[in-house]
Scaffold this active site. Structure first.
Site, PDB file in Angstrom:
ATOM      1  N   HIS A  28      42.733  46.480  50.164  1.00 60.04           N
ATOM      2  CA  HIS A  28      42.520  45.232  49.434  1.00 60.04           C
ATOM      3  C   HIS A  28      43.583  44.220  49.838  1.00 60.04           C
ATOM      4  O   HIS A  28      44.663  44.588  50.303  1.00 60.04           O
ATOM      5  CB  HIS A  28      42.592  45.476  47.929  1.00 60.04           C
ATOM      6  CG  HIS A  28      41.432  46.256  47.395  1.00 60.04           C
ATOM      7  ND1 HIS A  28      41.071  46.214  46.080  1.00 60.04           N
ATOM      8  CD2 HIS A  28      40.542  47.089  47.994  1.00 60.04           C
ATOM      9  CE1 HIS A  28      40.017  46.982  45.879  1.00 60.04           C
ATOM     10  NE2 HIS A  28      39.684  47.535  47.034  1.00 60.04           N
ATOM     11  N   GLU A  85      45.615  42.376  48.125  1.00 64.55           N
ATOM     12  CA  GLU A  85      46.901  42.534  47.442  1.00 64.55           C
ATOM     13  C   GLU A  85      47.699  43.683  48.050  1.00 64.55           C
ATOM     14  O   GLU A  85      48.912  43.579  48.243  1.00 64.55           O
ATOM     15  CB  GLU A  85      46.689  42.777  45.941  1.00 64.55           C
ATOM     16  CG  GLU A  85      46.011  41.633  45.221  1.00 64.55           C
ATOM     17  CD  GLU A  85      44.489  41.707  45.227  1.00 64.55           C
ATOM     18  OE1 GLU A  85      43.865  41.011  44.417  1.00 64.55           O
ATOM     19  OE2 GLU A  85      43.901  42.467  46.042  1.00 64.55           O
ATOM     20  N   CYS A 111      41.927  44.115  41.201  1.00 63.59           N
ATOM     21  CA  CYS A 111      41.284  45.291  40.621  1.00 63.59           C
ATOM     22  C   CYS A 111      42.348  46.185  39.977  1.00 63.59           C
ATOM     23  O   CYS A 111      43.550  45.988  40.184  1.00 63.59           O
ATOM     24  CB  CYS A 111      40.525  46.052  41.707  1.00 63.59           C
ATOM     25  SG  CYS A 111      41.600  46.997  42.815  1.00 63.59           S
ATOM     26  N   CYS A 143      44.926  47.631  42.460  1.00 64.82           N
ATOM     27  CA  CYS A 143      45.928  46.661  42.902  1.00 64.82           C
ATOM     28  C   CYS A 143      46.923  46.347  41.787  1.00 64.82           C
ATOM     29  O   CYS A 143      48.122  46.237  42.040  1.00 64.82           O
ATOM     30  CB  CYS A 143      45.237  45.391  43.399  1.00 64.82           C
ATOM     31  SG  CYS A 143      44.314  45.666  44.930  1.00 64.82           S
TER      32      CYS A 143
END
Length: 157
Positions: free
Chosen positions: A53, A55, A83, A86
């Site tokens: 992801h 992040e 999410c 993260c």
């Protein structure tokens, strides 16, 4: 334009570039002392890594740049609502400030919301969609894993 807006715009620009490159529409920046120290985009489609992801790729870059897994004093600016994975990673890294531009509500019509995962994680383990079990197995042939870790940490101090 405020610093928050400027850093969010940078994250959104990264997301747009990633989208043009065939990736998912997510970007993130890690900031320390008012300066961007790492950038990240969602690389799931590029790497087939479900943890890639935006992040997390930004956090990994920041940790490498700072030479530390401790990112206290850093802030993350993300194009979309981070999410749970993260958010947990940011907490574990010591990040104390997260700002995002697009909410789960913004993403829901496009299949880009993680609200259902947040809701599932809020339930007791027995009620979650993923089966979660605790089986307290230990090795007879080795010292207790956590006690050994603590012993090694104390020896290094």
């Amino acid at each position: 334009m405020s610093d928050n807006e400027r850093f969010l715009c940078e994250a959104i620009e990264l997301a747009h570039r990633n989208l043009k490159d065939g990736g998912r529409p997510f970007g993130a920046v890690v900031v320390k002392d008012g300066k961007i120290i790492a950038l990240g985009v969602n690389e799931i489609l590029k790497t087939n890594d479900p943890t890639a992801h935006a992040e997390l790729t930004a956090i990994r870059g920041a940790s490498r740049k700072l030479g530390s897994a401790n990112l206290e004093g850093c802030s993350v600016y993300a194009s979309g609502h981070p999410c749970p994975m993260c958010m947990a990673a940011m907490r574990l890294a010591g990040i104390g400030d997260v700002t995002y531009a697009y909410s789960n509500e913004d993403g829901a019509p496009f299949g880009l919301s993680t609200a259902a995962i947040y809701a599932d994680l809020a339930k007791p383990f027995a009620e979650q969609t993923m089966r979660i079990r605790h089986v307290p197995v230990r090795l007879n042939s080795a010292p207790d894993l956590y006690a050994e870790w603590k012993r090694q940490q104390d020896a290094q101090a």
